[in-house]
Every structure is written in structure tokens, then in C-alpha cells.
Design a protein around this motif. Structure first.
Motif, PDB file in Angstrom:
ATOM      1  N   PHE A 213       0.837  -1.200   0.000  1.00  0.00           N
ATOM      2  CA  PHE A 213       0.000   0.000   0.000  1.00  0.00           C
ATOM      3  C   PHE A 213       0.873   1.251   0.000  1.00  0.00           C
ATOM      4  O   PHE A 213       1.988   1.235   0.552  1.00  0.00           O
ATOM      5  N   PRO A 214       0.408   2.339  -0.595  1.00  0.00           N
ATOM      6  CA  PRO A 214       1.204   3.576  -0.613  1.00  0.00           C
ATOM      7  C   PRO A 214       1.356   4.163   0.783  1.00  0.00           C
ATOM      8  O   PRO A 214       0.623   3.822   1.719  1.00  0.00           O
ATOM      9  N   ALA A 215       2.336   5.056   0.915  1.00  0.00           N
ATOM     10  CA  ALA A 215       2.641   5.641   2.221  1.00  0.00           C
ATOM     11  C   ALA A 215       1.423   6.339   2.830  1.00  0.00           C
ATOM     12  O   ALA A 215       1.199   6.286   4.044  1.00  0.00           O
ATOM     13  N   GLU A 216       0.640   7.015   2.001  1.00  0.00           N
ATOM     14  CA  GLU A 216      -0.540   7.719   2.523  1.00  0.00           C
ATOM     15  C   GLU A 216      -1.498   6.747   3.204  1.00  0.00           C
ATOM     16  O   GLU A 216      -2.040   7.042   4.279  1.00  0.00           O
ATOM     17  N   THR A 217      -1.703   5.579   2.606  1.00  0.00           N
ATOM     18  CA  THR A 217      -2.611   4.591   3.178  1.00  0.00           C
ATOM     19  C   THR A 217      -2.025   3.973   4.439  1.00  0.00           C
ATOM     20  O   THR A 217      -2.748   3.721   5.414  1.00  0.00           O
TER      21      THR A 217
END
Length: 531
Positions: free
Chosen positions: A313-317
Motif C-alpha cells: 500500500f502507498p505511504a498515505e494509506t
């Protein structure tokens, strides 16, 4: 005079009287005195009941409560004075009733110690537990033993681990004010939002956590990516769940009830296809349901915190998931973290307008009674269809609560606060600008035109005289320039933008004070304007 000051004024007097008076047991009380004492006891009991009823009225926002409470206290003072003069009357007994009421008043304004030390479950325990919802990392075991008491259904659905603890730290430090604002905003909208999640069997704490992280409970928030509303739906996703433009053009993503219903349906779908995992469902909410489903199918039953899942998952998630869980955790366990949420328990009630007004004007005349920051955010959240500065016609019914309705009747219809609010709404910056008169002996210069030199010989003048140009026929003057009112425009904004006199602009367009109401799409003549 406050209840406390009344009590402190009575205590020294009663103490002195008790010193001078002989104990009741040492006095002979006649039958006549006993009848008088019983009557005083009955009066005190009646005053005590009257005061408790007044506290209930105050709690419900009824303006009669304050007057009733003051009258009850005066009755009690009269009883104490009469008791001091009555042979055989025990002042300490009468003062005990006064002290009970004083405590009741304090209890009504702040939670007692027992209430502060306990957290009652805020949702049913029928929500299915998530797979792998145990604390597995050694670093988290010590904190979990103290704080993960498993008293709520949500406690058993998530992992209380260092990532969540770090999120709690952020909410309690630089983001504390945002969390408190979110809580107050949510409580005012709870009657619209929570039933939608309750019907789906979803935990209320998760609803609060998502809303706090997405919008802080401000329904008009829009992101640069195009997400909108308290639950921040993208337009395409919202359309799948019934959100979007209605017949009036209003985007229902901004409506608390509609967005809560859509988010409940969305999360129910995610729970069903992602093994009831709170973390993966939240990851889908933020990072895309396609990615979450692909990862879940690749690693079925594996925790979100497993590096094989987590790193996809991306860092934001990866930041979003523990922050939502942390906000939800604090929603359920505030006292354990020294967090005092404001006491907000509004009774929903409609507010029918009896005169033209706007949310801005209401905000000023309502004041701040019973709130930290006034009622503007509450009114805007509960009535997202209306622009704050737009005037609403008499008969319009707003979503409100009993306290707002009571304050409206008291301060917004007549009186100094209502007049002041109207004056402030009509204020225009251009009216403050003064133009100095021209000095004597000077004229205002317009366009310069060349003068025709007259000849010396009058005859020559007649010969060279050119015929005069025909005058322009009347009724064909150049029409005044017009503009189209845009969304969010008011007459004051238009006057400021085009350097107009507000009064001349209103007169030219047939608009009346103090509202000067204009509607999007309306054509406005720009008369009395400088640009």
C-alpha cells in the motif's frame, strides 16, 4: 447571583444562628411550633423540587429554566430566614437541602468522578471480530495490557500496536484541537449519521475515526483530488452509492445523512469481501478497493500489519489506517488518556424562520451560550444546502436543536442583538471611503479636445462655419452594463468587485435593504460603479 454565591452568603448567617440557638433536642417544642416547622419543611421540599425541575428545563435549552431556578432559590432563602426565627426549627436540616441542590447543579454541568473513570460501550457487541485481531509485537504488549481492555466490540476488531499508539500520540499533541473539533461536530450531526451505520451493524467508533481523519466533521470540505463532504467521497464512487447532484443541483456528498448512508454501504461491502478486516477495509477506503482486494486474495487471512501486505500500500494509506483506528480508540477510551471531550448532547429540533435572515446573521445573534465557538459550524453542517451569507425567506425550516431554537426566539427576532446583527450584515466597505471636495479655483479635467480658432472677420466666420452635427435622438443612450450573479455572490461582493455604491446598485436593480438578496444566474445592472 450564582447558586454558589447565594449559598456562601447564607452559610455564615446560619452558622452564627446555630451558635446562638440552643440545640433542638434541648428546647421544648409546642404543638403549634411543630405545625409551623412542618410547614417550613414542606416549603423547602417544594422549593427543592421546583429547582430540580428548573435544572431540567435549562438542560433542554428552555429559557424559562433560569427564571424558575432563581425563584426556587428565593423560596429557599425565605424558608431559611423563617427557620432562623422559628422556635425549634433546625437550620442545619434546611441548609442540607440547599447543599443538595447546589451539588445537583454542579453535577448537571460537569461529569462526576465515577462517570469520568468509566467508558460505557458506544456500540453493540454483535459486530464480527476481525481475523488476527491480537497484539503480536513485543513492543505493544506492555501498553496493550494496560489500555486494551476489550470492553468494546471495536477493541476486539483491531490491533492495538505501536503504529496505532503513534497515531494516538499525534491526536493528543499537535492534532488535539482537530480531534476535539471533530468530536463536537460529530455529536451535533450524530442523529443524522449514526443510524445509517447502526443499521449496517458497523461500529460507531470507526465512523467517527474516518470522519475525523477525512474532514474533521466539516461537511463543506473538498480536497484537491475532488473528494467532497464529511466522508470525502470521490464523485464516481459516490455515484455508485446514490450520491451526486439532485434535482436542485445540490451535491448530496455534502449532506451528512446521505454521505453516512453511502459510507456505511461501502464499508459493509468491503467487510464482506475482505474477511471483516477493519485495517484492510480502511485501506480500501483510502487507497482503492481494487488494490485491497488483490492483496487480500494474494494473502488470504494475513494481517494488514504483515510486511507482505503492508508494503503493497502507498505511504498515505499506511499512515491513514492507524490514524483512523487511533481516533476511534480515543473516541471509546478518552478518560484513560486524559482527554476531556466537550459535553455535547443536543436535542434535535426544527427552527422555522420568522423573518428574512442568513446563517451569518444567526451566528451573530445566537451568541456562544452553551458552546465553545458559537453555532455557525453546527448550522452549516446541519444545513449544507444553504450558503452562509445567503438570505433565507420567512417560513424556511432549518435543522437545529432545542438550544438554538430557544436562543433564536430570545435574541434573533427583536432586541439589541438582533439589530446589531442586521447592521453588521448590511455593512459595506465602500461606505467607509470618503472623497474630498475639489479645491476652489480648480476644475475637473475630462477629455481634451482642440478648440477652433475664430477668424477676425465676422463674415469670414459665417463662411467657414460648419453645419452642427445632429443631436442624438433621445431614448437611445447606451444601456447599462450587466453581469450574471455567480454561485456564492452577494450584492456586497459585487459592489466591492466593481467599485459600486451599494445603495445605487440596489436601487437600480430594485433590491431592498437589509437583505439585498440576489440569486445565482440573476442579471445585475452595474449602475453607480467605477469599473
Amino acid at each position: 447571583m450564582s447558586d454558589l454565591s447565594r449559598f456562601l452568603r447564607l452559610v455564615p448567617l446560619s452558622a452564627a444562628l446555630l451558635v446562638l440557638a440552643a440545640p433542638a433536642s434541648a428546647q421544648r417544642v409546642s404543638a403549634k411550633d411543630r405545625v409551623a416547622i412542618d410547614a417550613l419543611d414542606q416549603r423547602m421540599a417544594a422549593a427543592e423540587k421546583r429547582y430540580r425541575d428548573a435544572l431540567l428545563l435549562v438542560a433542554n435549552g428552555d429559557p424559562k429554566g433560569t427564571a424558575e431556578g432563581d425563584a426556587a432559590l428565593e423560596d429557599m432563602e425565605d424558608v431559611i430566614d423563617a427557620c432562623a426565627k422559628q422556635r425549634g426549627c433546625e437550620l442545619n436540616t434546611q441548609l442540607a437541602a440547599f447543599k443538595r441542590l447546589l451539588k445537583a447543579n454542579v453535577d448537571a454541568q460537569s461529569p462526576d468522578e465515577d462517570e469520568e473513570s468509566s467508558d460505557e460501550p458506544l456500540e453493540d457487541d454483535h459486530v464480527p471480530a476481525a481475523a488476527g485481531a491480537t497484539t503480536s509485537t513485543p513492543q505493544a504488549q506492555q501498553g496493550a495490557a494496560k489500555l486494551d481492555d476489550n470492553r468494546h466490540a471495536f477493541d476486539r476488531m483491531v490491533q492495538y500496536n505501536p503504529a496505532v499508539q503513534a497515531g494516538i500520540r499525534r491526536w493528543l499533541t499537535d492534532m488535539r484541537s482537530s480531534l476535539v473539533d471533530s468530536y463536537e461536530n460529530y455529536q451535533n450531526m450524530r442523529f443524522m449519521m449514526w443510524p445509517q451505520w447502526e443499521r449496517q451493524g458497523l461500529p460507531e467508533a470507526m465512523l467517527f475515526g474516518i470522519m475525523a481523519k477525512e474532514s474533521n466533521g466539516k461537511v463543506h470540505v473538498s480536497s484537491r483530488a475532488g473528494a467532497a463532504g464529511p466522508m470525502q467521497f470521490m464523485y464516481a464512487t459516490g455515484t455508485r452509492f446514490g450520491l451526486g447532484r439532485d434535482d436542485t443541483g445540490f451535491d448530496t456528498r455534502f449532506d451528512p445523512r446521505s454521505s453516512a448512508q453511502a459510507s456505511a454501504e461501502y464499508m459493509s461491502e468491503r467487510f464482506a469481501e475482505l474477511g471483516n478486516s477493519v485495517e484492510l477495509s480502511l485501506a480500501a477506503y483510502n487507497g482503492g478497493e481494487g488494490r485491497a482486494l488483490r492483496v487480500y486474495r494474494q494473502y488470504p487471512g494475513v494481517s494488514f500489519w504483515d510486511e507482505r501486505v503492508y508494503n503493497q500500500f502507498p505511504a498515505e494509506t499506511r499512515d491513514y489506517v492507524p490514524m483512523v483506528i487511533a481516533a476511534a480508540w480515543l473516541f471509546l477510551h478518552p478518560r484513560q488518556y486524559g482527554l476531556d471531550f466537550p459535553r455535547v448532547a443536543p436535542q434535535p429540533a426544527p427552527l422555522k424562520l420568522l423573518k428574512p435572515t442568513s446563517i451569518y446573521e444567526l451566528t451573530m445573534c445566537l451568541g456562544t451560550t452553551g458552546t465553545r465557538d458559537g453555532y455557525m459550524r453546527t448550522l452549516r453542517n446541519l444545513n449544507p444546502r444553504y450558503q452562509a451569507e445567503s438570505y433565507l425567506a420567512p417560513g424556511v425550516t432549518l435543522n437545529a436543536n432545542t438550544r438554538i431554537a430557544a436562543l433564536y426566539s430570545r435574541h434573533c427576532l427583536n432586541g439589541p442583538r438582533a439589530e446589531l446583527a442586521r447592521t453588521l450584515m448590511a455593512a459595506n466597505v465602500n461606505a467607509a471611503i470618503t472623497r474630498a471636495p475639489l479645491p476652489e479655483g480648480r476644475v475637473s479635467v475630462g477629455d481634451v479636445s482642440q478648440l477652433v480658432q475664430l477668424p477676425d472677420d465676422p463674415a469670414e466666420s459665417k463662411a467657414e462655419e460648419k453645419p452642427r452635427a445632429k443631436e442624438k435622438p433621445k431614448g437611445k443612450e447606451k444601456p447599462a452594463r450587466t453581469i450574471k450573479v455567480g454561485r456564492g455572490d452577494t450584492l456586497g461582493k459585487i459592489a466591492d468587485k466593481h467599485d459600486c455604491s451599494l445603495k445605487e446598485l440596489a436601487k437600480a436593480n430594485g433590491l431592498r435593504a437589509p437583505g439585498y438578496t440576489v440569486k445565482p444566474g440573476q442579471r445585475i445592472k452595474l449602475e453607480g460603479c467605477g469599473k
